[in-house]
Design an enzyme around this catalytic site. Structure first.
Site, PDB file in Angstrom:
ATOM      1  N   LYS A  35       0.844  -1.194   0.000  1.00 42.99           N
ATOM      2  CA  LYS A  35       0.000   0.000   0.000  1.00 42.99           C
ATOM      3  C   LYS A  35       0.883   1.249   0.000  1.00 42.99           C
ATOM      4  CE  LYS A  35      -0.510   0.049   5.046  1.00 42.99           C
ATOM      5  NZ  LYS A  35      -1.452   0.115   6.175  1.00 42.99           N
ATOM      6  N   TYR A 255      17.741  29.882   8.923  1.00 43.94           N
ATOM      7  CA  TYR A 255      16.550  30.638   9.292  1.00 43.94           C
ATOM      8  C   TYR A 255      16.325  30.593  10.798  1.00 43.94           C
ATOM      9  CZ  TYR A 255      15.123  30.839   4.381  1.00 43.94           C
ATOM     10  OH  TYR A 255      15.056  31.075   3.028  1.00 43.94           O
TER      11      TYR A 255
END
Length: 364
Positions: A35, A255
Site C-alpha cells: 500500500k 533561518y
C-alpha cells in the site's frame, strides 16, 4: 549536472527482510504489503524484491492493476475491501481477494453479477475500533456471506492496535478467538509487530502481513531497532555537500538563527531539504552520516538545504556524501527510525513522503 541527491531502493534488502518475517512465522504464508506505492518505494521498483512473498496486499484498485501488469499471478488482497459497487467488477476481472468489514460491502456483493465467486476476508473489530464487525455481529455476517452465490471462500482477519507495545495482543486475540470460534476459514491476524514479537503457539495466523518490517523499519522502535530484528534498510536517501563554511564562536546558522556555534567549527551545506521529503521539524543533533561517519544536523532544515557539522569528519568537503537515512557507501547504517524519532514521527511517514523531485535508482 543534476542536483546531487538520490534515493536508492535496495532489492536484496527487501528479499532479506521478507525472509526475516518468514522465519519468525515459519508455518504461515506471507503477504507483502505494498500500500501507499510500496511505502513510498514504488511498486515497480520494489517488485523484484517482493517476488518471494505468497501474496500481495494493498489498498486500491489502481495499485492492484499495476501489480498484475508486472506479471504477478498470485493472490492480491484489498485490505479495506471495495468502496463502491462497480469496484467488484474489477475484483472479478483481476481475481482479487477482498476484505469485508461492514454490512454495506455485503450488500454490494449480494447484487454483484459474476461467474467467478469471490474469496473474501471477514474483518473482526477486536479492539482497534476502526474497521470490522463487532464481535457479536461476526456470526450473522459470516452466515450472510456464506449464503451468497457470489462468495466462494471466507477467511477471517483482525488488526492489532498494540502489538508493538507492552499492552500486547492477548486481549484482542481472545476477543477474536471467541468471535470466530468454530467458524471455518484461514486466519490473518499478524502485522509486522505481531509477527516479530508474538509469533508462537498462542498466535495462529495462516497469513502474516509483512508491512513496515519488509521496508527496513523496526515496528517497535525504540524498544528494539532494526539490528535487533536483523532487518536491513531498503531505502537510502543520500545527497552531497555543495558548500562548506567556517564558523566562529557566536555565529548562527540558517533561518531563525536557532543554532549558535559555541566554538570555531566547520559546517557543510547539503543538497537536501523538506521539499525532498526530509522533515522540516528535525532539530539540531538529528543524526546524519558524512562519508559514513556519524555526525549531526545543525540549524533549521530549509526547503532545499540542510547544514551539517563537519568537525567529526575533518576531511569532508565539497562533494562528500551525506546519508540522510539508509546505508552509506562504506556500509555504515543510519536507520530511518532514528530520523523519524527526531521528527516526532515514524519511519512509515518518511518513506511515504519522499518527494517526486528526488531521483530514484534500484540496486540489488
Amino acid at each position: 549536472m543534476p542536483r546531487p541527491i538520490q534515493a536508492t531502493i535496495h532489492t536484496q534488502a527487501l528479499r532479506h527482510n521478507l525472509e526475516v518475517c518468514r522465519r519468525a512465522a515459519p508455518d504461515a504464508r506471507i503477504w507483502a504489503v505494498v500500500k501507499a506505492n510500496a511505502y513510498g518505494h514504488g511498486i515497480e521498483r520494489a517488485f523484484e524484491g517482493l517476488r518471494g512473498a505468497d501474496g500481495i496486499a494493498l489498498l486500491d484498485l489502481e495499485e492492484a492493476q499495476r501489480v498484475r501488469n508486472l506479471g504477478w499471478r498470485g493472490p492480491i488482497l484489498l485490505l479495506e475491501g471495495v468502496f463502491e459497487q462497480r469496484d467488484l467488477e474489477l475484483c472479478s476481472r483481476l481475481g482479487l481477494w477482498h476484505t469485508v468489514h461492514c454490512q454495506e460491502q455485503i450488500d454490494m456483493l449480494a447484487i454483484h453479477k459474476t461467474n467467478e465467486p469471490h474469496r473474501v476476508f471477514l474483518k473482526v473489530n477486536s479492539g482497534m475500533n476502526r474497521l470490522g464487525f463487532q464481535p457479536e455481529q461476526v456470526r450473522s455476517a459470516w452466515t450472510r456471506l456464506n449464503a451468497l452465490p457470489q462468495v466462494d471462500e471466507i477467511s477471517l482477519m483482525t488488526h492489532f492496535s498494540n502489538a508493538d507495545g507492552p499492552k500486547g495482543i492477548a486481549g484482542q486475540m481472545a476477543v477474536f478467538k471467541q468471535a470466530t470460534d468454530d467458524l471455518p476459514g484461514e486466519r490473518t491476524v499478524s502485522n509486522s509487530a505481531a509477527t516479530l514479537r508474538h509469533s508462537g503457539p498462542g498466535l495462529v495466523s495462516d497469513w502474516v502481513r509483512a508491512g513496515i518490517a519488509t521496508y527496513g523499519s523496526a515496528p517497535d522502535y525504540p524498544e528494539h531497532d532494526i539490528a535487533h530484528w536483523g532487518l536491513q534498510p531498503t531505502m537510502t536517501l543520500a545527497a552531497k555537500i555543495i558548500a562548506t563554511r567556517a564558523l566562529s564562536a557566536g555565529d548562527t546558522v540558517g533561518y531563525g538563527s536557532n543554532f549558535t556555534a559555541d566554538k570555531p567549527m566547520r559546517i557543510g551545506v547539503v543538497a537536501c531539504g523538506y521539499a525532498d521529503g526530509y522533515p522540516r521539524i528535525c532539530p539540531t543533533d538529528t543524526p546524519v552520516l558524512i562519508n559514513g561517519v556519524r555526525s549531526r544536523v545543525v540549524g533549521r532544515v530549509s526547503m532545499d538545504m540542510i547544514t551539517v557539522d563537519l568537525d567529526p569528519v575533518p576531511q569532508a568537503g565539497m562533494g562528500s556524501e551525506v546519508t540522510l537515512w539508509g546505508r552509506a557507501a562504506n556500509g555504515a547504517v543510519l536507520p530511518i527510525d532514528e530520523i523519524a524519532a527526531a521528527a516526532g514521527t515514524v519511519g512509515y511517514e518518511l518513506m511515504c513522503a519522499l518527494a517526486q523531485r528526488v531521483p530514484v535508482v534500484v540496486a540489488d
